[in-house]
Design a protein around this motif. Structure first.
Motif, PDB file in Angstrom:
ATOM      1  N   LEU A   1       0.791  -1.276   0.023  1.00 23.88           N
ATOM      2  CA  LEU A   1      -0.049   0.080   0.194  1.00 23.88           C
ATOM      3  C   LEU A   1       0.772   1.320  -0.041  1.00 23.88           C
ATOM      4  CD1 LEU A   1      -2.983  -0.773   2.393  1.00 23.88           C
ATOM      5  CD2 LEU A   1      -2.891  -0.394  -0.082  1.00 23.88           C
ATOM      6  N   THR A   2       1.904   1.314   0.836  1.00 23.26           N
ATOM      7  CA  THR A   2       2.738   2.617   0.955  1.00 23.26           C
ATOM      8  C   THR A   2       3.502   2.658  -0.428  1.00 23.26           C
ATOM      9  OG1 THR A   2       4.472   1.126   1.954  1.00 23.26           O
ATOM     10  CG2 THR A   2       3.104   2.594   3.219  1.00 23.26           C
ATOM     11  N   GLY A   3       3.777   1.532  -1.005  1.00 23.38           N
ATOM     12  CA  GLY A   3       4.556   1.475  -2.287  1.00 23.38           C
ATOM     13  C   GLY A   3       3.586   1.936  -3.582  1.00 23.38           C
ATOM     14  N   SER A   4       2.300   1.789  -3.238  1.00 26.02           N
ATOM     15  CA  SER A   4       1.223   2.352  -4.392  1.00 26.02           C
ATOM     16  C   SER A   4       1.022   3.913  -3.950  1.00 26.02           C
ATOM     17  CB  SER A   4      -0.213   1.486  -4.097  1.00 26.02           C
ATOM     18  OG  SER A   4       0.192   0.251  -4.736  1.00 26.02           O
ATOM     19  N   VAL A   5       1.127   4.305  -2.519  1.00 33.27           N
ATOM     20  CA  VAL A   5       0.973   5.713  -2.313  1.00 33.27           C
ATOM     21  C   VAL A   5       2.288   6.410  -3.101  1.00 33.27           C
ATOM     22  CG1 VAL A   5       1.300   7.567  -0.805  1.00 33.27           C
ATOM     23  CG2 VAL A   5      -0.188   5.081  -0.508  1.00 33.27           C
ATOM     24  N   ALA A   6       3.175   6.091  -3.047  1.00 34.76           N
ATOM     25  CA  ALA A   6       4.610   6.525  -3.788  1.00 34.76           C
ATOM     26  C   ALA A   6       4.361   6.634  -5.032  1.00 34.76           C
ATOM     27  CB  ALA A   6       5.683   5.717  -3.407  1.00 34.76           C
ATOM     28  N   THR A   7       3.848   5.796  -6.044  1.00 34.96           N
ATOM     29  CA  THR A   7       3.617   5.475  -7.186  1.00 34.96           C
ATOM     30  C   THR A   7       2.463   6.349  -7.658  1.00 34.96           C
ATOM     31  OG1 THR A   7       4.135   3.250  -7.310  1.00 34.96           O
ATOM     32  CG2 THR A   7       2.836   3.922  -9.136  1.00 34.96           C
ATOM     33  N   SER A   8       1.519   6.783  -6.827  1.00 33.81           N
ATOM     34  CA  SER A   8       0.372   7.816  -7.172  1.00 33.81           C
ATOM     35  C   SER A   8       1.045   9.126  -7.285  1.00 33.81           C
ATOM     36  CB  SER A   8      -0.633   7.512  -6.180  1.00 33.81           C
ATOM     37  OG  SER A   8      -1.526   6.390  -6.451  1.00 33.81           O
ATOM     38  N   VAL A   9       1.861   9.395  -6.114  1.00 37.59           N
ATOM     39  CA  VAL A   9       2.647  10.722  -5.912  1.00 37.59           C
ATOM     40  C   VAL A   9       3.535  10.959  -6.831  1.00 37.59           C
ATOM     41  CG1 VAL A   9       4.045  11.887  -4.441  1.00 37.59           C
ATOM     42  CG2 VAL A   9       2.469  10.877  -3.541  1.00 37.59           C
ATOM     43  N   GLN A  10       3.989  10.006  -7.365  1.00 40.03           N
ATOM     44  CA  GLN A  10       5.166  10.342  -8.652  1.00 40.03           C
ATOM     45  C   GLN A  10       4.345  10.466  -9.782  1.00 40.03           C
ATOM     46  OE1 GLN A  10       7.471   6.716  -9.270  1.00 40.03           O
ATOM     47  NE2 GLN A  10       8.714   7.571 -11.175  1.00 40.03           N
ATOM     48  N   VAL A  11       3.108   9.603 -10.181  1.00 35.81           N
ATOM     49  CA  VAL A  11       2.563   9.793 -11.229  1.00 35.81           C
ATOM     50  C   VAL A  11       1.686  11.281 -11.330  1.00 35.81           C
ATOM     51  CG1 VAL A  11       0.327   9.055 -12.653  1.00 35.81           C
ATOM     52  CG2 VAL A  11       2.251   7.523 -11.796  1.00 35.81           C
ATOM     53  N   ALA A  12       1.254  11.554 -10.025  1.00 38.60           N
ATOM     54  CA  ALA A  12       0.717  12.826 -10.225  1.00 38.60           C
ATOM     55  C   ALA A  12       1.555  14.213 -10.250  1.00 38.60           C
ATOM     56  CB  ALA A  12      -0.128  13.158  -8.840  1.00 38.60           C
ATOM     57  N   ALA A  13       2.996  13.913  -9.606  1.00 35.83           N
ATOM     58  CA  ALA A  13       3.862  15.110  -9.967  1.00 35.83           C
ATOM     59  C   ALA A  13       4.187  15.214 -11.298  1.00 35.83           C
ATOM     60  CB  ALA A  13       5.083  14.677  -8.784  1.00 35.83           C
ATOM     61  N   VAL A  14       4.597  14.126 -12.045  1.00 38.24           N
ATOM     62  CA  VAL A  14       4.973  14.352 -13.251  1.00 38.24           C
ATOM     63  C   VAL A  14       3.956  14.731 -14.313  1.00 38.24           C
ATOM     64  CG1 VAL A  14       5.706  12.821 -15.404  1.00 38.24           C
ATOM     65  CG2 VAL A  14       6.441  12.341 -13.241  1.00 38.24           C
ATOM     66  N   ALA A  15       2.527  14.310 -13.917  1.00 40.55           N
ATOM     67  CA  ALA A  15       1.266  14.819 -14.799  1.00 40.55           C
ATOM     68  C   ALA A  15       1.207  16.263 -14.463  1.00 40.55           C
ATOM     69  CB  ALA A  15       0.293  14.063 -14.481  1.00 40.55           C
ATOM     70  N   MET A  16       1.340  16.653 -13.288  1.00 43.30           N
ATOM     71  CA  MET A  16       1.117  18.149 -13.117  1.00 43.30           C
ATOM     72  C   MET A  16       2.155  19.047 -13.839  1.00 43.30           C
ATOM     73  SD  MET A  16       1.601  20.072  -9.188  1.00 43.30           S
ATOM     74  CE  MET A  16       3.323  19.571  -9.083  1.00 43.30           C
ATOM     75  N   LEU A  17       3.604  18.544 -13.741  1.00 38.80           N
ATOM     76  CA  LEU A  17       4.425  19.389 -14.556  1.00 38.80           C
ATOM     77  C   LEU A  17       4.268  19.510 -16.027  1.00 38.80           C
ATOM     78  CD1 LEU A  17       7.563  18.092 -12.460  1.00 38.80           C
ATOM     79  CD2 LEU A  17       6.782  20.306 -12.168  1.00 38.80           C
ATOM     80  N   GLY A  18       4.042  18.103 -16.415  1.00 38.52           N
ATOM     81  CA  GLY A  18       3.786  18.029 -17.839  1.00 38.52           C
ATOM     82  C   GLY A  18       2.628  18.757 -18.383  1.00 38.52           C
ATOM     83  N   SER A  19       1.201  18.591 -17.742  1.00 36.70           N
ATOM     84  CA  SER A  19       0.361  19.311 -18.143  1.00 36.70           C
ATOM     85  C   SER A  19       0.433  20.982 -17.955  1.00 36.70           C
ATOM     86  CB  SER A  19      -0.878  18.880 -17.269  1.00 36.70           C
ATOM     87  OG  SER A  19      -0.913  19.150 -15.995  1.00 36.70           O
ATOM     88  N   VAL A  20       1.078  21.352 -17.037  1.00 37.13           N
ATOM     89  CA  VAL A  20       1.312  22.942 -16.695  1.00 37.13           C
ATOM     90  C   VAL A  20       2.270  23.369 -17.982  1.00 37.13           C
ATOM     91  CG1 VAL A  20       2.682  24.522 -15.360  1.00 37.13           C
ATOM     92  CG2 VAL A  20       1.004  22.867 -14.222  1.00 37.13           C
ATOM     93  N   VAL A  21       3.265  22.539 -18.180  1.00 35.20           N
ATOM     94  CA  VAL A  21       3.883  22.982 -19.314  1.00 35.20           C
ATOM     95  C   VAL A  21       3.317  23.216 -20.854  1.00 35.20           C
ATOM     96  CG1 VAL A  21       6.138  22.767 -20.685  1.00 35.20           C
ATOM     97  CG2 VAL A  21       6.368  22.415 -18.131  1.00 35.20           C
ATOM     98  N   LEU A  22       2.582  22.128 -21.214  1.00 39.74           N
ATOM     99  CA  LEU A  22       2.108  21.889 -22.242  1.00 39.74           C
ATOM    100  C   LEU A  22       0.615  22.902 -22.320  1.00 39.74           C
ATOM    101  CD1 LEU A  22       2.316  18.066 -22.944  1.00 39.74           C
ATOM    102  CD2 LEU A  22       3.835  20.072 -23.946  1.00 39.74           C
ATOM    103  N   GLY A  23      -0.013  22.893 -21.222  1.00 39.34           N
ATOM    104  CA  GLY A  23      -1.375  23.520 -21.007  1.00 39.34           C
ATOM    105  C   GLY A  23      -0.865  24.962 -21.119  1.00 39.34           C
ATOM    106  N   THR A  24      -0.007  25.368 -20.461  1.00 43.11           N
ATOM    107  CA  THR A  24       0.452  27.038 -20.594  1.00 43.11           C
ATOM    108  C   THR A  24       0.589  27.457 -22.039  1.00 43.11           C
ATOM    109  OG1 THR A  24       1.279  26.941 -18.427  1.00 43.11           O
ATOM    110  CG2 THR A  24       1.601  28.856 -19.856  1.00 43.11           C
ATOM    111  N   ALA A  25       1.419  26.503 -22.736  1.00 42.37           N
ATOM    112  CA  ALA A  25       1.931  26.577 -24.147  1.00 42.37           C
ATOM    113  C   ALA A  25       0.746  26.747 -25.029  1.00 42.37           C
ATOM    114  CB  ALA A  25       3.079  25.879 -24.683  1.00 42.37           C
ATOM    115  N   MET A  26      -0.251  25.864 -24.629  1.00 47.97           N
ATOM    116  CA  MET A  26      -1.503  25.886 -25.773  1.00 47.97           C
ATOM    117  C   MET A  26      -2.313  26.941 -25.334  1.00 47.97           C
ATOM    118  SD  MET A  26      -2.489  21.747 -25.376  1.00 47.97           S
ATOM    119  CE  MET A  26      -3.989  22.048 -25.782  1.00 47.97           C
ATOM    120  N   ALA A  27      -2.360  27.344 -24.097  1.00 46.90           N
ATOM    121  CA  ALA A  27      -3.395  28.515 -23.788  1.00 46.90           C
ATOM    122  C   ALA A  27      -2.829  29.733 -24.408  1.00 46.90           C
ATOM    123  CB  ALA A  27      -3.701  28.754 -22.280  1.00 46.90           C
ATOM    124  N   ILE A  28      -1.579  29.884 -24.183  1.00 43.94           N
ATOM    125  CA  ILE A  28      -0.953  31.145 -24.747  1.00 43.94           C
ATOM    126  C   ILE A  28      -1.048  31.160 -26.269  1.00 43.94           C
ATOM    127  CG2 ILE A  28       1.265  32.570 -25.133  1.00 43.94           C
ATOM    128  CD1 ILE A  28       1.967  31.678 -22.208  1.00 43.94           C
TER     129      ILE A  28
END
Length: 267
Positions: free
Chosen positions: A55-82
């Motif tokens: 369970l704790t390993g799955s928590v770490a996996t979810s945090v890792q996926v969410a962090a990467v998705a956050m960074l990727g979507s912010v960069v691409l989403g900002t470029a798309m919006a502008i």
């Protein structure tokens, strides 16, 4: 005398919406294994949760996926919006329309489409495919939110900076980006919260090598519901509440009035 019916309807709505959540939180502190009879307060199931390596390993996996998705979507989403705001004519309208499609498409359709795409390309579902799917799904949220904020900004400020000798990139970096910083952070935090507890895309694209927490919980519940699942749900609820509160408090951290809802709505 004002009618009490709207308040009664609102009360029933909140009761139906939050009563099950309150029961999950309450029974996460139950001293007994029973999921229907509360016998006393105990941290037994939280200790079991934090001592469970899967369970704790799955928590770490979810945090890792969410962090990467956050960074990727912010960069691409900002470029798309502008880019969409800078493009005039039919192409700009078409780009805005395409940006909205993922928001109205059922997530299960996106999950099936992502799985078929990866299978067609010969890519085995894994942590990488899950990250790519989550980024693709989350970009639209960031782009739509930032477009609303960009529409509220005065374009003459950026033009004035260019009149004073700044290049277009310098005007973006020194004028537009600082004005967008609070809403970029707020949208990134919301994307993190959405991706962290997302189940549908994770179920279709995660594979078997590293299961995020929602998929792990679902797999465990198929063999019977353990009280430790209530503790896991409570921890996820608390984490999401902290992230949302942080997103709402961002304007005050930047010395501005209002809440994060004002930023996200472009006000």
């Amino acid at each position: 005398m004002k009618s009490r019916l709207p308040f009664a309807v609102l009360g029933v709505f909140f009761l139906v919406l939050y009563a099950p959540v309150a029961i999950v939180v309450l029974f996460s502190f139950n001293a007994d294994k029973s999921l229907s009879v509360f016998t006393g307060f105990s941290l037994r199931w939280y200790r079991e949760f934090f001592s469970d390596g899967a369970l704790t390993g799955s928590v770490a996996t979810s945090v890792q996926v969410a962090a990467v998705a956050m960074l990727g979507s912010v960069v691409l989403g900002t470029a798309m919006a502008i880019g969409a705001m800078r493009v005039r004519g039919r192409f700009g309208s078409f780009a805005g329309f395409v940006t909205l499609i993922p928001l109205v498409t059922p997530e299960i359709v996106t999950g099936v489409a992502s799985l078929l795409l990866f299978k067609g390309l010969g890519i085995t579902p894994s942590l990488l495919t899950l990250m790519l799917a989550e980024i693709t799904f989350s970009v639209s949220y960031v782009a739509v939110i930032l477009r609303a904020r960009l529409a509220a900004l005065n374009p003459e400020v950026e033009e004035a900076a260019m009149d004073l000798g700044a290049t277009r990139w310098q005007a973006l970096r020194l004028v537009t980006f600082p004005a967008l910083a609070p809403v970029v952070l707020a949208s990134g935090i919301l994307v993190f919260a959405l991706v962290f507890d997302d189940f549908v895309l994770a179920a279709f694209t995660s594979g078997t090598d590293a299961q995020p927490l929602p998929v792990r919980i679902y797999s465990a519940m198929r063999f019977g519901i353990r009280p430790s699942i209530n503790a896991v749900g409570t921890v996820m609820l608390a984490g999401s509440a902290v992230l949302i509160a942080l997103a709402l408090a961002l304007p005050r951290l930047f010395g501005r009035r209002g809440t994060g809802l004002d930023l996200l709505s472009g006000e």
